[in-house]
Structure formats: structure tokens, C-alpha cells
Design a protein around this motif. Structure first.
Motif, PDB file in Angstrom:
ATOM      1  N   ARG A 167       0.831  -1.215   0.000  1.00 23.24           N
ATOM      2  CA  ARG A 167       0.000   0.000   0.000  1.00 23.24           C
ATOM      3  C   ARG A 167       0.854   1.249   0.000  1.00 23.24           C
ATOM      4  NH1 ARG A 167      -3.341  -3.126   3.426  1.00 23.24           N
ATOM      5  NH2 ARG A 167      -2.253  -2.367   5.273  1.00 23.24           N
ATOM      6  N   GLN A 168       1.907   1.248   0.786  1.00 24.24           N
ATOM      7  CA  GLN A 168       2.802   2.410   0.838  1.00 24.24           C
ATOM      8  C   GLN A 168       3.476   2.659  -0.505  1.00 24.24           C
ATOM      9  OE1 GLN A 168       5.316   1.262   4.136  1.00 24.24           O
ATOM     10  NE2 GLN A 168       3.943   2.172   5.657  1.00 24.24           N
ATOM     11  N   ALA A 169       3.867   1.572  -1.176  1.00 25.18           N
ATOM     12  CA  ALA A 169       4.494   1.706  -2.492  1.00 25.18           C
ATOM     13  C   ALA A 169       3.504   2.289  -3.496  1.00 25.18           C
ATOM     14  CB  ALA A 169       5.008   0.344  -2.971  1.00 25.18           C
ATOM     15  N   ILE A 170       2.269   1.814  -3.486  1.00 25.77           N
ATOM     16  CA  ILE A 170       1.251   2.306  -4.419  1.00 25.77           C
ATOM     17  C   ILE A 170       0.974   3.779  -4.159  1.00 25.77           C
ATOM     18  CG2 ILE A 170      -1.202   2.128  -5.033  1.00 25.77           C
ATOM     19  CD1 ILE A 170      -0.890  -0.927  -4.464  1.00 25.77           C
ATOM     20  N   GLN A 171       0.833   4.140  -2.895  1.00 33.06           N
ATOM     21  CA  GLN A 171       0.538   5.529  -2.542  1.00 33.06           C
ATOM     22  C   GLN A 171       1.691   6.463  -2.889  1.00 33.06           C
ATOM     23  OE1 GLN A 171      -0.431   4.972   1.586  1.00 33.06           O
ATOM     24  NE2 GLN A 171      -2.417   4.039   1.133  1.00 33.06           N
ATOM     25  N   ALA A 172       2.895   5.916  -2.980  1.00 32.87           N
ATOM     26  CA  ALA A 172       4.061   6.710  -3.365  1.00 32.87           C
ATOM     27  C   ALA A 172       4.297   6.681  -4.872  1.00 32.87           C
ATOM     28  CB  ALA A 172       5.300   6.205  -2.631  1.00 32.87           C
ATOM     29  N   GLY A 173       3.448   5.991  -5.613  1.00 36.69           N
ATOM     30  CA  GLY A 173       3.628   5.883  -7.062  1.00 36.69           C
ATOM     31  C   GLY A 173       4.656   4.857  -7.479  1.00 36.69           C
ATOM     32  N   GLN A 174       5.152   4.071  -6.528  1.00 39.92           N
ATOM     33  CA  GLN A 174       6.181   3.068  -6.829  1.00 39.92           C
ATOM     34  C   GLN A 174       5.514   1.760  -7.260  1.00 39.92           C
ATOM     35  OE1 GLN A 174       8.151   3.097  -3.019  1.00 39.92           O
ATOM     36  NE2 GLN A 174       9.601   4.668  -3.653  1.00 39.92           N
ATOM     37  N   VAL A 175       4.825   1.825  -8.395  1.00 41.21           N
ATOM     38  CA  VAL A 175       4.031   0.665  -8.822  1.00 41.21           C
ATOM     39  C   VAL A 175       4.909  -0.502  -9.249  1.00 41.21           C
ATOM     40  CG1 VAL A 175       1.961   1.983  -9.400  1.00 41.21           C
ATOM     41  CG2 VAL A 175       3.750   1.687 -11.132  1.00 41.21           C
ATOM     42  N   SER A 176       6.102  -0.238  -9.756  1.00 39.18           N
ATOM     43  CA  SER A 176       6.986  -1.343 -10.145  1.00 39.18           C
ATOM     44  C   SER A 176       7.412  -2.139  -8.912  1.00 39.18           C
ATOM     45  CB  SER A 176       8.209  -0.828 -10.897  1.00 39.18           C
ATOM     46  OG  SER A 176       8.940   0.105 -10.110  1.00 39.18           O
ATOM     47  N   LEU A 177       7.658  -1.455  -7.790  1.00 42.38           N
ATOM     48  CA  LEU A 177       7.972  -2.149  -6.539  1.00 42.38           C
ATOM     49  C   LEU A 177       6.761  -2.925  -6.059  1.00 42.38           C
ATOM     50  CD1 LEU A 177       9.657  -2.833  -4.060  1.00 42.38           C
ATOM     51  CD2 LEU A 177       8.979  -0.623  -3.070  1.00 42.38           C
ATOM     52  N   ALA A 178       5.580  -2.315  -6.135  1.00 44.23           N
ATOM     53  CA  ALA A 178       4.351  -3.012  -5.742  1.00 44.23           C
ATOM     54  C   ALA A 178       4.177  -4.293  -6.547  1.00 44.23           C
ATOM     55  CB  ALA A 178       3.145  -2.096  -5.929  1.00 44.23           C
ATOM     56  N   ASN A 179       4.475  -4.223  -7.829  1.00 44.83           N
ATOM     57  CA  ASN A 179       4.346  -5.407  -8.691  1.00 44.83           C
ATOM     58  C   ASN A 179       5.309  -6.515  -8.273  1.00 44.83           C
ATOM     59  OD1 ASN A 179       2.425  -4.001 -10.112  1.00 44.83           O
ATOM     60  ND2 ASN A 179       3.784  -3.444 -11.789  1.00 44.83           N
ATOM     61  N   GLN A 180       6.515  -6.137  -7.884  1.00 45.67           N
ATOM     62  CA  GLN A 180       7.480  -7.141  -7.424  1.00 45.67           C
ATOM     63  C   GLN A 180       6.988  -7.815  -6.143  1.00 45.67           C
ATOM     64  OE1 GLN A 180      11.734  -5.851  -7.425  1.00 45.67           O
ATOM     65  NE2 GLN A 180      10.955  -3.993  -8.386  1.00 45.67           N
ATOM     66  N   LEU A 181       6.411  -7.029  -5.243  1.00 49.22           N
ATOM     67  CA  LEU A 181       5.934  -7.558  -3.968  1.00 49.22           C
ATOM     68  C   LEU A 181       4.694  -8.423  -4.144  1.00 49.22           C
ATOM     69  CD1 LEU A 181       6.364  -4.259  -1.929  1.00 49.22           C
ATOM     70  CD2 LEU A 181       7.772  -6.305  -1.681  1.00 49.22           C
ATOM     71  N   LEU A 182       3.848  -8.043  -5.095  1.00 43.16           N
ATOM     72  CA  LEU A 182       2.650  -8.830  -5.363  1.00 43.16           C
ATOM     73  C   LEU A 182       2.965 -10.116  -6.114  1.00 43.16           C
ATOM     74  CD1 LEU A 182       0.240  -5.955  -6.471  1.00 43.16           C
ATOM     75  CD2 LEU A 182      -0.113  -7.440  -4.486  1.00 43.16           C
ATOM     76  N   GLY A 183       3.927 -10.034  -7.021  1.00 40.40           N
ATOM     77  CA  GLY A 183       4.226 -11.172  -7.886  1.00 40.40           C
ATOM     78  C   GLY A 183       3.417 -11.145  -9.164  1.00 40.40           C
ATOM     79  N   TYR A 184       2.719 -10.066  -9.414  1.00 36.17           N
ATOM     80  CA  TYR A 184       1.936  -9.847 -10.632  1.00 36.17           C
ATOM     81  C   TYR A 184       1.662  -8.344 -10.715  1.00 36.17           C
ATOM     82  CZ  TYR A 184      -1.736  -9.911  -7.076  1.00 36.17           C
ATOM     83  OH  TYR A 184      -2.470  -9.681  -5.949  1.00 36.17           O
ATOM     84  N   SER A 185       1.101  -7.891 -11.816  1.00 34.21           N
ATOM     85  CA  SER A 185       0.894  -6.456 -12.022  1.00 34.21           C
ATOM     86  C   SER A 185      -0.316  -5.939 -11.254  1.00 34.21           C
ATOM     87  CB  SER A 185       0.711  -6.148 -13.510  1.00 34.21           C
ATOM     88  OG  SER A 185       1.895  -6.416 -14.228  1.00 34.21           O
TER      89      SER A 185
END
Length: 305
Positions: A167-185
Motif C-alpha cells: 500500500r505504501q508503495a502504491i501511494q508513493a507511485g512506486q508501482v513497479s515495486l508493488a508489482n514485485q511484492l505482489l508477484g503480478y501487475s
């Protein structure tokens, strides 16, 4: 995958023995995947099914002062169900996390939920808590007579993978990091609606998205994205925010899809967020806006994971 929603533990009864996975799954990230894959492996070895007992909404709603953000998820309900099935879950049991549910003593939780589901093996994360006194996994092992599998934390770049971190990554616009943490886009699904049609007049027509689900959105800015239309994915540059150059006041999601010229109003599309290009900027005129958009376009087209 069978999905059951219950309002009371008395509705639970299962003859078939199962591996039971416990926890709250906001978005199914790499840590959750480790739980589900461990459960599937044990189930296959012992000839059992895999059941997940979880909640459709955040348990924090029963404890915290309400804010609209508490109703948001990392992935849509439909996407969560698809991922549960993909990672080997046979049965999903959903129950609301209410004040009454929270009052269950640890022993009552085992009797009322775990045993009624005929669990032979329990799988939980190292930081799992349950019952009215927030019992931990050591208590789970002491109270349950069968096998208890505790899954250690999953880390990325030396830090724990968690819904909070995503959530913190998404709120910061760091969607590529969010994708790595999720394991999908990370994605947003919705229907295409009419906007101001201003983009078409300047050579950058956009699909304006009205989101379907209560899912977090990235911070305001312009992003590299893929957009799925009628089962086909296209590269796009997508903005989130108010169109400040034209004194916009409404939050909007607008995707300019490359190589696409069909009208798709009323159709469902999915936006896959890939990388942030820049923040939203107020330009001093059309010329400077167009120059920046051409730069954004090249960045988006050339971007590779």
C-alpha cells in the motif's frame, strides 16, 4: 474452487478432511503465495483438499475509527478469487470479521471453526494472531491437536513482504515495486465513460475509466501501463489525477492507448500499472503540454520490465 459465505460458525460442517489456511488476504502477495503453495504441497502429499478461512473485508473495520481507506483493497474481489484458485485452493470460506467474531476465545475459535472444517493440518504465517486475546502461532500449536505449519516471512530487498508495504508503495507511485511484492501487475478494472474529449482534439485521445471496485489507486501522476481491451493487451500512458493544466477539479483516470482507435464507451477494460513516468504538472499552455506528452509517449513505448 468452491466459495462459501457464512454468517455463523454453526453453518460450518465438513466431512472431507482438509489443509486449512488461516489469515486475511487483502491482495495475494508473495507472502500469501508462500502459504498457499505450502498448503497445496501438503495436501497433495496426504491426499487432502485445501481450504482457506478468511474475511471479505479488513478486520480493522471492527477495531479502528473509520476512514474510507479501510474499505479499499489491493486487488479486486474477482482477482483475489482467481489467484486463490490459481495457487491451488479448493474451497474458500468467507466470514465477516465482526465484534462477535472478535470475542471468540482462542479455544472457541479452534472448536467452532477449525474443527468444524475438519482441518487435519493448519497453515499460518509466522505473525498470525487469533482470538480475543490475540493468541499467536505458538498458542495455535498448543491448542490444535493436528499438524501446524508455520510459514516464515518472505522478504524482498531485505524487507518483509506485506500488504502495508505494498500500500505504501502504491501511494508513493512506486508501482513497479508493488508489482514485485505482489508477484503480478497491480491493476485497476472499470468501465470506459465519456470525459471532456479534450485529448482527441490535441491528438491524444484517452479512455476515461470509472473503476468498478474498491481498490487502491496509485498517487497522482503519469504512468507506463498496459491496457487490456476485449482480451488483448496494448501499451499505454495513463494519468491519475486532476487535469491541472485545464483547471480540472475531478480525480480522473485517463489512458492513451497506443495503436488503438476504436470507440469503447461502456466496455470493461483493465489497466496494469507498470512504472511512474512523472508527477502531474500544470503547464503554461498547449505547446509545452504537447512537448511533454511526446516525451512521455516515447518513455512508455520504450519501457521494458
Amino acid at each position: 474452487m468452491n466459495i462459501r459465505t457464512i454468517n455463523d460458525y454453526k453453518e460450518l460442517y465438513q466431512e472431507e478432511p482438509t489443509v486449512l489456511v488461516l489469515g486475511y488476504f487483502d491482495g495475494i502477495h508473495l507472502g500469501h503465495r508462500a502459504l498457499l503453495e505450502r498448503a497445496r504441497k501438503i495436501a497433495d502429499e496426504r491426499g487432502l483438499t485445501v481450504t482457506v478461512l478468511t474475511f471479505p473485508e479488513s478486520p480493522r473495520l471492527a477495531f479502528s475509527r473509520f476512514t474510507p481507506e479501510l474499505l479499499l483493497h489491493l486487488t479486486s474481489q474477482e482477482q483475489r478469487y482467481r489467484l486463490f484458485e490459481k495457487y491451488g485452493v479448493d474451497q474458500l470460506v468467507l466470514t465477516a470479521f465482526t465484534s462477535e467474531f472478535a470475542q471468540n476465545r482462542p479455544e472457541e475459535f479452534i472448536e467452532r471453526y477449525v474443527k468444524r472444517l475438519n482441518a487435519q493440518v493448519l497453515v499460518a504465517g509466522f505473525d498470525y494472531h487469533f482470538g480475543n486475546c490475540r493468541a499467536n502461532v505458538q498458542d495455535l500449536q498448543a491448542l490444535f491437536e493436528g499438524q501446524v505449519e508455520i510459514v516464515d516471512e518472505v522478504c524482498l530487498n531485505g524487507e518483509k513482504v506485506s500488504s502495508t508495504r505494498i500500500r505504501q508503495a502504491i501511494q508513493a507511485g512506486q508501482v513497479s515495486l508493488a508489482n514485485q511484492l505482489l508477484g503480478y501487475s497491480f491493476m485497476t478494472e472499470g468501465i470506459v465513460v465519456h470525459g471532456d474529449a479534450r485529448g482527441r482534439t490535441i491528438g491524444y485521445p484517452t479512455a476515461n475509466l470509472a473503476p468498478f471496485d474498491r481498490v487502491h489507486l496509485p498517487s497522482e501522476g503519469v504512468y507506463v501501463a498496459d491496457v487490456e481491451v476485449a482480451g488483448k493487451r496494448y501499451r499505454a500512458m495513463t494519468s491519475v489525477g486532476k487535469n491541472v493544466t485545464f483547471d480540472g477539479r475531478e480525480m480522473r483516470i485517463e489512458a492513451h492507448i497506443f495503436g488503438f482507435d476504436r470507440f469503447i464507451y461502456g466496455e470493461k477494460i483493465t489497466i496494469f500499472w507498470l512504472e511512474k513516468i512523472r508527477d502531474m504538472i500544470k503547464f503554461d499552455g498547449i505547446d509545452s503540454l504537447m512537448e511533454q506528452m511526446k516525451s512521455d509517449e516515447q518513455f512508455a513505448i520504450k519501457w521494458k520490465a
